[in-house]
Motif scaffolding. Structure first.
Motif, PDB file in Angstrom:
ATOM      1  N   GLN A 177       0.832  -1.203   0.000  1.00 18.33           N
ATOM      2  CA  GLN A 177       0.000   0.000   0.000  1.00 18.33           C
ATOM      3  C   GLN A 177       0.869   1.255   0.000  1.00 18.33           C
ATOM      4  O   GLN A 177       0.559   2.231  -0.670  1.00 18.33           O
ATOM      5  CB  GLN A 177      -0.933  -0.002   1.204  1.00 18.33           C
ATOM      6  CG  GLN A 177      -1.952   1.117   1.187  1.00 18.33           C
ATOM      7  CD  GLN A 177      -2.860   1.089   2.394  1.00 18.33           C
ATOM      8  OE1 GLN A 177      -2.400   0.889   3.514  1.00 18.33           O
ATOM      9  NE2 GLN A 177      -4.145   1.281   2.160  1.00 18.33           N
ATOM     10  N   ARG A 225       0.092   3.539  -2.990  1.00 17.95           N
ATOM     11  CA  ARG A 225      -0.608   4.706  -2.438  1.00 17.95           C
ATOM     12  C   ARG A 225      -2.062   4.896  -2.852  1.00 17.95           C
ATOM     13  O   ARG A 225      -2.844   5.401  -2.099  1.00 17.95           O
ATOM     14  CB  ARG A 225       0.172   5.976  -2.719  1.00 17.95           C
ATOM     15  CG  ARG A 225       1.511   5.985  -2.044  1.00 17.95           C
ATOM     16  CD  ARG A 225       2.009   7.357  -1.810  1.00 17.95           C
ATOM     17  NE  ARG A 225       3.350   7.320  -1.285  1.00 17.95           N
ATOM     18  CZ  ARG A 225       3.637   7.402   0.003  1.00 17.95           C
ATOM     19  NH1 ARG A 225       2.680   7.564   0.870  1.00 17.95           N
ATOM     20  NH2 ARG A 225       4.875   7.351   0.417  1.00 17.95           N
ATOM     21  N   GLN A 246      -4.277   2.584  -3.633  1.00 22.47           N
ATOM     22  CA  GLN A 246      -5.159   1.455  -3.374  1.00 22.47           C
ATOM     23  C   GLN A 246      -5.463   1.298  -1.892  1.00 22.47           C
ATOM     24  O   GLN A 246      -4.642   1.597  -1.033  1.00 22.47           O
ATOM     25  CB  GLN A 246      -4.541   0.168  -3.893  1.00 22.47           C
ATOM     26  CG  GLN A 246      -4.529   0.105  -5.405  1.00 22.47           C
ATOM     27  CD  GLN A 246      -4.082  -1.247  -5.883  1.00 22.47           C
ATOM     28  OE1 GLN A 246      -3.029  -1.707  -5.506  1.00 22.47           O
ATOM     29  NE2 GLN A 246      -4.897  -1.862  -6.717  1.00 22.47           N
ATOM     30  N   ARG A 247      -6.635   0.792  -1.633  1.00 20.52           N
ATOM     31  CA  ARG A 247      -7.061   0.515  -0.266  1.00 20.52           C
ATOM     32  C   ARG A 247      -6.587  -0.874   0.129  1.00 20.52           C
ATOM     33  O   ARG A 247      -6.364  -1.740  -0.713  1.00 20.52           O
ATOM     34  CB  ARG A 247      -8.580   0.622  -0.158  1.00 20.52           C
ATOM     35  CG  ARG A 247      -9.075   2.015  -0.500  1.00 20.52           C
ATOM     36  CD  ARG A 247     -10.567   2.096  -0.317  1.00 20.52           C
ATOM     37  NE  ARG A 247     -11.113   3.317  -0.834  1.00 20.52           N
ATOM     38  CZ  ARG A 247     -11.125   4.475  -0.174  1.00 20.52           C
ATOM     39  NH1 ARG A 247     -10.615   4.553   1.021  1.00 20.52           N
ATOM     40  NH2 ARG A 247     -11.668   5.543  -0.718  1.00 20.52           N
ATOM     41  N   ILE A 248      -6.480  -1.083   1.432  1.00 21.38           N
ATOM     42  CA  ILE A 248      -5.924  -2.330   1.942  1.00 21.38           C
ATOM     43  C   ILE A 248      -6.729  -3.550   1.492  1.00 21.38           C
ATOM     44  O   ILE A 248      -6.157  -4.582   1.156  1.00 21.38           O
ATOM     45  CB  ILE A 248      -5.758  -2.261   3.492  1.00 21.38           C
ATOM     46  CG1 ILE A 248      -4.791  -3.320   3.978  1.00 21.38           C
ATOM     47  CG2 ILE A 248      -7.085  -2.368   4.194  1.00 21.38           C
ATOM     48  CD1 ILE A 248      -3.363  -3.031   3.633  1.00 21.38           C
ATOM     49  N   ILE A 298      -5.838  -4.499  -2.087  1.00 21.82           N
ATOM     50  CA  ILE A 298      -4.515  -5.116  -2.154  1.00 21.82           C
ATOM     51  C   ILE A 298      -4.574  -6.555  -1.678  1.00 21.82           C
ATOM     52  O   ILE A 298      -3.999  -7.453  -2.298  1.00 21.82           O
ATOM     53  CB  ILE A 298      -3.499  -4.290  -1.335  1.00 21.82           C
ATOM     54  CG1 ILE A 298      -3.303  -2.916  -1.992  1.00 21.82           C
ATOM     55  CG2 ILE A 298      -2.170  -5.032  -1.206  1.00 21.82           C
ATOM     56  CD1 ILE A 298      -2.555  -1.923  -1.144  1.00 21.82           C
TER      57      ILE A 298
END
Length: 91
Positions: free
Chosen positions: A54, A58, A60-62, A65
């Motif tokens: 992440q 930067r 993308q949300r957890i 991912i």
């Protein structure tokens, strides 16, 4: 296991997070990654790896991912989001 497109997943997660933002300001939530570990969806090593990714990506949300890593299915992500929202709404 069913798959959804990345844009659809992004929209779904963003919608859920927007719902979280509208809950009572007095309600405190734990970070979603920590929630996933504490509830047994993923382990700490998977979370560390996802957090590292992440930082590099930067944008993308957890949850996105973790799905891309195949550490978490789309169904499990949706279930976790729903349960966390229910828990916070009940608080």
């Amino acid at each position: 296991m069913r798959y959804i497109s990345a844009p659809s997943l992004t929209r779904a997660v963003a919608d859920q997070l927007e719902d979280l933002a509208h809950l009572d300001e007095g309600t405190h939530s734990r970070p979603f990654g920590r929630y996933l570990v504490e509830e047994g969806y993923i382990d700490a090593a998977q979370l560390r790896d996802a957090l590292w990714r992440q930082q590099k990506l930067r944008a993308q949300r957890i949850g996105e991912i973790l799905v891309q890593m195949r550490a978490l299915s789309v169904d499990a992500l949706e279930r976790a989001i729903r349960l966390q929202l229910d828990t916070l709404a009940a608080a």
